[in-house]
Design a protein around this motif. Sequence first.
Motif, PDB file in Angstrom:
ATOM      1  N   ALA A 438      -7.628  -0.808  -9.941  1.00 29.04           N
ATOM      2  CA  ALA A 438      -6.566   0.138  -9.604  1.00 29.04           C
ATOM      3  C   ALA A 438      -6.741   1.472 -10.322  1.00 29.04           C
ATOM      4  CB  ALA A 438      -5.205  -0.473  -9.935  1.00 29.04           C
ATOM      5  N   ALA A 439      -7.118   1.439 -11.581  1.00 31.58           N
ATOM      6  CA  ALA A 439      -7.242   2.681 -12.355  1.00 31.58           C
ATOM      7  C   ALA A 439      -8.323   3.588 -11.806  1.00 31.58           C
ATOM      8  CB  ALA A 439      -7.533   2.340 -13.817  1.00 31.58           C
ATOM      9  N   ALA A 440      -9.335   3.016 -11.192  1.00 31.74           N
ATOM     10  CA  ALA A 440     -10.450   3.813 -10.672  1.00 31.74           C
ATOM     11  C   ALA A 440     -10.200   4.348  -9.261  1.00 31.74           C
ATOM     12  CB  ALA A 440     -11.727   2.974 -10.687  1.00 31.74           C
ATOM     13  N   HIS A 441      -9.150   3.880  -8.595  1.00 38.99           N
ATOM     14  CA  HIS A 441      -8.909   4.284  -7.207  1.00 38.99           C
ATOM     15  C   HIS A 441      -7.433   4.624  -6.986  1.00 38.99           C
ATOM     16  CE1 HIS A 441     -12.948   3.049  -5.906  1.00 38.99           C
ATOM     17  NE2 HIS A 441     -12.795   2.011  -6.738  1.00 38.99           N
ATOM     18  N   PRO A 442      -6.945   5.676  -7.625  1.00 38.77           N
ATOM     19  CA  PRO A 442      -5.524   6.037  -7.483  1.00 38.77           C
ATOM     20  C   PRO A 442      -5.128   6.373  -6.049  1.00 38.77           C
ATOM     21  CG  PRO A 442      -6.770   7.790  -8.573  1.00 38.77           C
ATOM     22  CD  PRO A 442      -7.668   6.605  -8.513  1.00 38.77           C
ATOM     23  N   ASP A 443      -6.066   6.906  -5.258  1.00 34.78           N
ATOM     24  CA  ASP A 443      -5.757   7.221  -3.861  1.00 34.78           C
ATOM     25  C   ASP A 443      -5.470   5.956  -3.057  1.00 34.78           C
ATOM     26  OD1 ASP A 443      -8.427   6.509  -4.334  1.00 34.78           O
ATOM     27  OD2 ASP A 443      -9.116   7.483  -2.487  1.00 34.78           O
ATOM     28  N   VAL A 444      -6.258   4.909  -3.292  1.00 34.12           N
ATOM     29  CA  VAL A 444      -6.037   3.642  -2.590  1.00 34.12           C
ATOM     30  C   VAL A 444      -4.741   2.996  -3.073  1.00 34.12           C
ATOM     31  CG1 VAL A 444      -6.981   1.363  -2.057  1.00 34.12           C
ATOM     32  CG2 VAL A 444      -8.521   3.324  -2.304  1.00 34.12           C
ATOM     33  N   VAL A 445      -4.449   3.110  -4.363  1.00 33.34           N
ATOM     34  CA  VAL A 445      -3.199   2.569  -4.901  1.00 33.34           C
ATOM     35  C   VAL A 445      -2.007   3.212  -4.217  1.00 33.34           C
ATOM     36  CG1 VAL A 445      -1.729   2.461  -6.956  1.00 33.34           C
ATOM     37  CG2 VAL A 445      -4.156   1.915  -7.130  1.00 33.34           C
ATOM     38  N   LEU A 446      -2.058   4.504  -3.973  1.00 31.87           N
ATOM     39  CA  LEU A 446      -0.964   5.197  -3.270  1.00 31.87           C
ATOM     40  C   LEU A 446      -0.800   4.666  -1.849  1.00 31.87           C
ATOM     41  CD1 LEU A 446      -1.426   8.923  -4.410  1.00 31.87           C
ATOM     42  CD2 LEU A 446       0.487   7.381  -4.953  1.00 31.87           C
ATOM     43  N   GLN A 447      -1.923   4.466  -1.153  1.00 32.79           N
ATOM     44  CA  GLN A 447      -1.860   3.915   0.210  1.00 32.79           C
ATOM     45  C   GLN A 447      -1.273   2.509   0.210  1.00 32.79           C
ATOM     46  OE1 GLN A 447      -5.397   4.623   2.829  1.00 32.79           O
ATOM     47  NE2 GLN A 447      -6.258   5.559   0.976  1.00 32.79           N
ATOM     48  N   MET A 448      -1.718   1.712  -0.732  1.00 34.00           N
ATOM     49  CA  MET A 448      -1.236   0.339  -0.814  1.00 34.00           C
ATOM     50  C   MET A 448       0.238   0.288  -1.214  1.00 34.00           C
ATOM     51  SD  MET A 448      -3.322  -1.897   0.219  1.00 34.00           S
ATOM     52  CE  MET A 448      -4.891  -2.730   0.197  1.00 34.00           C
ATOM     53  N   THR A 449       0.648   1.160  -2.083  1.00 28.45           N
ATOM     54  CA  THR A 449       2.055   1.228  -2.477  1.00 28.45           C
ATOM     55  C   THR A 449       2.927   1.524  -1.269  1.00 28.45           C
ATOM     56  OG1 THR A 449       1.506   1.935  -4.716  1.00 28.45           O
ATOM     57  CG2 THR A 449       3.718   2.433  -3.930  1.00 28.45           C
ATOM     58  N   GLU A 450       2.492   2.466  -0.460  1.00 31.16           N
ATOM     59  CA  GLU A 450       3.234   2.803   0.757  1.00 31.16           C
ATOM     60  C   GLU A 450       3.245   1.627   1.724  1.00 31.16           C
ATOM     61  OE1 GLU A 450       5.390   5.372   3.418  1.00 31.16           O
ATOM     62  OE2 GLU A 450       5.096   5.200   1.252  1.00 31.16           O
ATOM     63  N   LEU A 451       2.144   0.918   1.817  1.00 29.18           N
ATOM     64  CA  LEU A 451       2.057  -0.251   2.703  1.00 29.18           C
ATOM     65  C   LEU A 451       3.030  -1.343   2.258  1.00 29.18           C
ATOM     66  CD1 LEU A 451       0.649  -1.620   5.066  1.00 29.18           C
ATOM     67  CD2 LEU A 451      -1.178  -2.311   3.508  1.00 29.18           C
ATOM     68  N   LEU A 452       3.095  -1.618   0.961  1.00 29.12           N
ATOM     69  CA  LEU A 452       4.032  -2.623   0.462  1.00 29.12           C
ATOM     70  C   LEU A 452       5.481  -2.190   0.701  1.00 29.12           C
ATOM     71  CD1 LEU A 452       2.475  -3.698  -2.971  1.00 29.12           C
ATOM     72  CD2 LEU A 452       2.240  -4.820  -0.762  1.00 29.12           C
ATOM     73  N   ARG A 453       5.716  -0.911   0.634  1.00 29.13           N
ATOM     74  CA  ARG A 453       7.078  -0.397   0.791  1.00 29.13           C
ATOM     75  C   ARG A 453       7.553  -0.432   2.240  1.00 29.13           C
ATOM     76  NH1 ARG A 453       9.837   4.129   1.912  1.00 29.13           N
ATOM     77  NH2 ARG A 453       7.949   5.256   2.525  1.00 29.13           N
ATOM     78  N   THR A 454       6.641  -0.138   3.181  1.00 30.00           N
ATOM     79  CA  THR A 454       7.042   0.029   4.584  1.00 30.00           C
ATOM     80  C   THR A 454       6.826  -1.210   5.452  1.00 30.00           C
ATOM     81  OG1 THR A 454       4.855   0.945   5.134  1.00 30.00           O
ATOM     82  CG2 THR A 454       6.595   2.502   4.486  1.00 30.00           C
ATOM     83  N   SER A 455       6.189  -2.244   4.921  1.00 30.87           N
ATOM     84  CA  SER A 455       5.859  -3.419   5.742  1.00 30.87           C
ATOM     85  C   SER A 455       6.958  -4.461   5.760  1.00 30.87           C
ATOM     86  CB  SER A 455       4.567  -4.063   5.233  1.00 30.87           C
ATOM     87  OG  SER A 455       3.474  -3.205   5.399  1.00 30.87           O
ATOM     88  N   ARG A 456       8.080  -4.185   5.133  1.00 26.83           N
ATOM     89  CA  ARG A 456       9.128  -5.200   5.034  1.00 26.83           C
ATOM     90  C   ARG A 456      10.497  -4.613   5.339  1.00 26.83           C
ATOM     91  NH1 ARG A 456      12.464  -5.706   0.872  1.00 26.83           N
ATOM     92  NH2 ARG A 456      12.271  -7.979   0.943  1.00 26.83           N
TER      93      ARG A 456
END
Length: 471
Positions: A438-456
Amino acid sequence: MKYFLPFQIRRFLLLGLLLAVVEPVLAQRSAKPNIIFILADDLGYGDVGCYGQKWIRTPNIDQLAKEGMRFTQYYAGSSVCAPSRAVLMTGQHTGHTYIRGNYDYETEGNLPIPDSTITLPEVLKKAGYRTAMIGKWGLGGPGSTGGPNRQGFDYSLGYLDQRKAHDYYIPYLWENEKKYPLEKNRDGNRNTYSHDVFAEAALTFIRETKNHPFFLYLPFTIPHGKLEVPTDAPYSLEKWSQPQKNYAAMITRLDGDIGRIVALLNELGIDQNTLIVFTSDNGPVKAVADQFDSNGPFRGYKLDLYEGGIREPMIVRWPGRIKAGSENHEIAAAWDVLPTFCELAGATTPKAIDGISFLPTLLGKPQPKSHSNLYWEFFEINYNWNKPDNKFPRIYLDKQAARMGDWKAVRADLLTKPDAPLELYNLKDDVGETKNVAAAHPDVVLQMTELLRTSRREGDFFKANPNQLLK
């Protein structure tokens, strides 16, 4: 002229013979295919030979793979019983489906799905299928809105409450939501093994329904604990613990019954018009999994949203239609089963689902649609919720996970760590999820955070505490 008549007769007889051979095959292939869906219980990705198992014998399941398609990236709907089954029946993932955890009632039965739920058997029944559920249901008790007969099954036999399914020598089952006594198990006797009852009932249903399209859902309880079985053969002489012998024997017993089902389909002449699916509801239990490498190369077990808790074996066999010995390495999930079967049966696919039909993949055709991402959430039940000293809610969001391409995100232990950071893994390089990048890919973490937020969305009974969700 004297040879004309005999020649014509010979040609007519030859044509008649060809029609006698070809017409049944054509009839099989033109009719709606029968569907048999076999769901093992707590069986891991690595528990069968064709997925790398070295100690437990599964020749019939392995034969299904030789004659059909083996999936390498198929995911269960959840990491425990009830939500995994709810996902299968509704085509919705656990961010949307009604059941998102094992939610027990004080009376026999689990939290029932509402009467308004559109389920797979209901859709197939409308398309002309006869439907049966034999095994463990877990989506509603007898007479409830979620009972199997209320949800589209013409016939049902099994456990309606998953808590009861831990006992293989139970004194009764439920047939069409009425008590079905197992007389030889009365007064504490242990003479009738419930799985054997299910296997015989499945064979009987196939025989009685052979001339009509059918959907047979077989959520067998093997190898879920208790780890009990009439005999631990063929592992009696192994230097294993008794639970390990029983676990292996249970899986081999299930394998034998799958062989009996395939043999009966051949005997009845309906093998070529029957699609068989074999998979499992979630990952294995750690207590025995480590002995047999039951979770294969993956991290985690039942209850986890790491790969070992949700990536499962799946084999699909349909002679003459699915290429024998083929493999599919594309992503598929339990919520894809409903639209796949709808397309297969020529039924109308419900609109409010998350699944995508993978029938084109099965038939060797280009897959027009595929998943851009997958999502899971898991609610843990607190069995001590009504105790005087209890400090925790009855049910609570415990884990979230998502997959996007090769990226996998996991959040765990959200009751005690509601602000748990997102873990990120690259499955292409790290299928065992050992290196959190996660620390090496902050851009992917942002995408995944949005995915967890909007998928439910919040469920009626499954509500997250707002401080558990990423902003």
